[in-house]
Scaffold this motif. Structure first.
Motif, PDB file in Angstrom:
ATOM      1  N   GLY A 173       0.814  -1.218   0.000  1.00 57.55           N
ATOM      2  CA  GLY A 173       0.000   0.000   0.000  1.00 57.55           C
ATOM      3  C   GLY A 173       0.840   1.257   0.000  1.00 57.55           C
ATOM      4  N   LEU A 174       1.870   1.275   0.823  1.00 55.33           N
ATOM      5  CA  LEU A 174       2.759   2.443   0.858  1.00 55.33           C
ATOM      6  C   LEU A 174       3.538   2.594  -0.438  1.00 55.33           C
ATOM      7  N   THR A 175       3.965   1.475  -1.007  1.00 58.31           N
ATOM      8  CA  THR A 175       4.685   1.534  -2.275  1.00 58.31           C
ATOM      9  C   THR A 175       3.804   2.128  -3.365  1.00 58.31           C
ATOM     10  N   ALA A 176       2.553   1.688  -3.422  1.00 62.58           N
ATOM     11  CA  ALA A 176       1.630   2.219  -4.438  1.00 62.58           C
ATOM     12  C   ALA A 176       1.361   3.704  -4.215  1.00 62.58           C
ATOM     13  N   ALA A 177       1.205   4.106  -2.958  1.00 64.36           N
ATOM     14  CA  ALA A 177       0.876   5.499  -2.657  1.00 64.36           C
ATOM     15  C   ALA A 177       2.060   6.439  -2.852  1.00 64.36           C
ATOM     16  N   LEU A 178       3.251   5.980  -2.487  1.00 64.77           N
ATOM     17  CA  LEU A 178       4.402   6.878  -2.500  1.00 64.77           C
ATOM     18  C   LEU A 178       5.254   6.794  -3.764  1.00 64.77           C
ATOM     19  N   ARG A 179       5.334   5.630  -4.367  1.00 63.12           N
ATOM     20  CA  ARG A 179       6.258   5.442  -5.487  1.00 63.12           C
ATOM     21  C   ARG A 179       5.593   5.284  -6.845  1.00 63.12           C
ATOM     22  N   GLU A 194       2.943   3.302  -9.838  1.00 61.03           N
ATOM     23  CA  GLU A 194       2.617   2.001 -10.421  1.00 61.03           C
ATOM     24  C   GLU A 194       3.853   1.192 -10.818  1.00 61.03           C
ATOM     25  N   SER A 195       4.877   1.850 -11.314  1.00 63.41           N
ATOM     26  CA  SER A 195       6.090   1.157 -11.742  1.00 63.41           C
ATOM     27  C   SER A 195       6.767   0.446 -10.564  1.00 63.41           C
ATOM     28  N   ALA A 196       6.898   1.153  -9.469  1.00 66.16           N
ATOM     29  CA  ALA A 196       7.510   0.555  -8.281  1.00 66.16           C
ATOM     30  C   ALA A 196       6.619  -0.537  -7.693  1.00 66.16           C
ATOM     31  N   LEU A 197       5.310  -0.349  -7.810  1.00 67.34           N
ATOM     32  CA  LEU A 197       4.384  -1.363  -7.307  1.00 67.34           C
ATOM     33  C   LEU A 197       4.526  -2.664  -8.075  1.00 67.34           C
ATOM     34  N   ARG A 198       4.712  -2.579  -9.381  1.00 58.00           N
ATOM     35  CA  ARG A 198       4.919  -3.801 -10.177  1.00 58.00           C
ATOM     36  C   ARG A 198       6.156  -4.556  -9.727  1.00 58.00           C
ATOM     37  N   ARG A 199       7.236  -3.838  -9.465  1.00 61.43           N
ATOM     38  CA  ARG A 199       8.461  -4.499  -8.973  1.00 61.43           C
ATOM     39  C   ARG A 199       8.231  -5.112  -7.602  1.00 61.43           C
ATOM     40  N   ALA A 200       7.526  -4.385  -6.735  1.00 61.42           N
ATOM     41  CA  ALA A 200       7.241  -4.907  -5.397  1.00 61.42           C
ATOM     42  C   ALA A 200       6.347  -6.140  -5.465  1.00 61.42           C
ATOM     43  N   LEU A 201       5.410  -6.159  -6.413  1.00 65.68           N
ATOM     44  CA  LEU A 201       4.548  -7.332  -6.572  1.00 65.68           C
ATOM     45  C   LEU A 201       5.336  -8.543  -7.056  1.00 65.68           C
ATOM     46  N   LEU A 202       6.371  -8.327  -7.863  1.00 63.69           N
ATOM     47  CA  LEU A 202       7.239  -9.438  -8.267  1.00 63.69           C
ATOM     48  C   LEU A 202       7.974 -10.018  -7.059  1.00 63.69           C
ATOM     49  N   VAL A 203       8.462  -9.139  -6.210  1.00 63.93           N
ATOM     50  CA  VAL A 203       9.135  -9.599  -4.990  1.00 63.93           C
ATOM     51  C   VAL A 203       8.144 -10.341  -4.098  1.00 63.93           C
ATOM     52  N   PHE A 204       6.943  -9.798  -3.975  1.00 66.57           N
ATOM     53  CA  PHE A 204       5.906 -10.444  -3.178  1.00 66.57           C
ATOM     54  C   PHE A 204       5.547 -11.815  -3.743  1.00 66.57           C
ATOM     55  N   GLY A 205       5.472 -11.930  -5.064  1.00 65.98           N
ATOM     56  CA  GLY A 205       5.201 -13.227  -5.692  1.00 65.98           C
ATOM     57  C   GLY A 205       6.280 -14.257  -5.368  1.00 65.98           C
TER      58      GLY A 205
END
Length: 80
Positions: free
Chosen positions: A23-29, A31-42
């Motif tokens: 949530g913080l990644t999406a709000a602060l960084r 969509e691009s950073a969120l995609r990378r974070a979702l890869l790490v989460f996966g």
């Protein structure tokens, strides 16, 4: 406090932590950073599932689960 030392409670805590991070990644960084974070989460989820399967297939020995561990045996190398 011992009742909270549970694998499922720990799993729920990790889920909450990941929700906050994503949530913080999406709000602060954005969509691009969120995609990378979702890869790490996966990748984390793949590892978490494999360790969960391993916990059920290979449970720890019963003696490690008891409240009191047996006293260590004295050996000739101990100098006794």
């Amino acid at each position: 406090m011992r009742r909270y030392r549970n694998y499922w409670v720990y799993s729920c805590g990790l889920g909450v932590a990941w929700a906050v991070v994503l949530g913080l990644t999406a709000a602060l960084r954005g969509e691009s950073a969120l995609r990378r974070a979702l890869l790490v989460f996966g990748g984390f989820c793949i590892g978490w599932v494999s360790t969960t399967i391993a916990r059920y297939v290979y449970p720890p020995p019963k003696r490690w689960m008891s409240k009191e561990l047996p006293a260590p045996k004295a050996t000739a190398q101990d100098g006794s």
